[in-house]
Scaffold this motif. Structure first.
Motif, PDB file in Angstrom:
ATOM      1  N   ALA A 125      -2.922  43.492  12.405  1.00 41.33           N
ATOM      2  CA  ALA A 125      -4.061  43.659  13.309  1.00 41.33           C
ATOM      3  C   ALA A 125      -4.391  45.141  13.503  1.00 41.33           C
ATOM      4  N   ILE A 126      -3.358  45.991  13.543  1.00 43.82           N
ATOM      5  CA  ILE A 126      -3.577  47.429  13.674  1.00 43.82           C
ATOM      6  C   ILE A 126      -4.348  47.960  12.471  1.00 43.82           C
ATOM      7  N   LEU A 127      -3.970  47.505  11.283  1.00 43.73           N
ATOM      8  CA  LEU A 127      -4.646  47.955  10.062  1.00 43.73           C
ATOM      9  C   LEU A 127      -6.133  47.600  10.098  1.00 43.73           C
ATOM     10  N   ALA A 128      -6.458  46.467  10.719  1.00 40.66           N
ATOM     11  CA  ALA A 128      -7.860  46.072  10.833  1.00 40.66           C
ATOM     12  C   ALA A 128      -8.638  47.100  11.644  1.00 40.66           C
ATOM     13  N   VAL A 129      -8.034  47.619  12.700  1.00 44.85           N
ATOM     14  CA  VAL A 129      -8.695  48.636  13.525  1.00 44.85           C
ATOM     15  C   VAL A 129      -8.823  49.945  12.756  1.00 44.85           C
TER      16      VAL A 129
END
Length: 271
Positions: free
Chosen positions: A53-57
């Motif tokens: 999810a962090i990578l998506a941001v």
């Protein structure tokens, strides 16, 4: 043991809720109980999909991240007036990160339960309603308008999210609004500071649980990782477009409904 449908469901829940002001922790704990996915494997899996999810941001905010380091691409930052920099980010993440490290064992051992999540959902919802009703005059229209004082206030508000159920994004967006930022500016800053604070948290947890990764679980983890990444990407991109129109009050009502569901579950199952 490694049911791919479980990986997909948990990844879907994480991706949808991690950056929305509804408490991903509350949803993960409730979902884990409902589908009987708990224990060491579940905890390690949740760390992996949080990192996705962090990578998506990072994908959505990569230009703003580069700008923090003086690399300018695309639109120009404001020529005059305040400009957000690494000091704003540091001021906003240090309070919660420091306290999280000191209280990490207490948080994991004591606060991760349906009861504490229920309390966090309700209190967090009330805090969000207060932010909507009591917001002072706006002085920061965009993220670049935030002052150091406002960044620090958002960082203090982020401490509330250490209580499972409060929601990191809910606490920081509400805190930003109470500090005089627009909902959109507070949301943008919230997503940006999520990158260092969640990377540090996930990195620490992965190192602590490295022995729990196995070859047999590779596909299981991969399905959850990809699902969480794609869904988080869509969820954040959609929320960014709608944040100016969606009041936190709507999310607060949803949180109250979820708290009621958890309460019924606890009374019915006897948790």
């Amino acid at each position: 043991m490694f049911d791919l449908w479980v990986a997909f469901i948990i990844g879907l829940v994480e991706g949808l809720t991690e950056f929305l002001p509804v408490s991903s922790t509350g949803h993960m704990i409730l979902t884990g109980h409902l589908i009987h996915f708990t224990g060491d494997t579940a905890e390690t899996f949740e760390i992996v999909i949080q990192f996705a999810a962090i990578l998506a941001v990072v994908v959505l905010y990569w230009k703003r991240v580069l700008r923090l380091f003086g690399i300018q691409l695309g639109e120009r930052a404001p020529a005059n007036g305040p400009r957000m920099n690494l000091i704003h980010v540091a001021i906003a993440i240090v309070p919660a990160m420091g306290l999280a490290y000191v209280l990490r064992h207490f948080i994991k051992d004591v606060l991760f339960s349906l009861e504490t999540v229920l309390i966090g959902l309700v209190l967090g919802g009330i805090f969000m309603i207060i932010a909507e009703k009591q917001q002072p005059p706006v002085t920061a229209q965009t993220m670049d308008d935030l002052t150091y004082r406002q960044a620090f206030f958002i960082g203090i508000a982020q401490i509330l999210s250490l209580w499972p159920g409060f929601s990191r994004s809910g606490s920081t967006i509400a805190g930003g609004m109470l500090a005089g930022a627009t909902r959109a500016a507070a949301a943008d800053f919230t997503f940006l500071i999520a990158i260092p604070i969640m990377t540090a948290a996930c990195g620490y947890e992965i190192l602590q649980n490295i022995d729990k990764f196995s070859r047999d679980s590779l596909l299981f983890f991969a399905v959850g990782f990809v699902t969480s990444f794609v869904v988080a990407l869509l969820a954040v991109a959609t929320f960014i477009k709608l944040v100016g129109k969606l009041k936190l009050t709507y999310f607060a009502y949803y949180r109250f409904a979820l708290a009621a569901i958890i309460l019924v579950y606890m009374l019915t199952v006897g948790m």
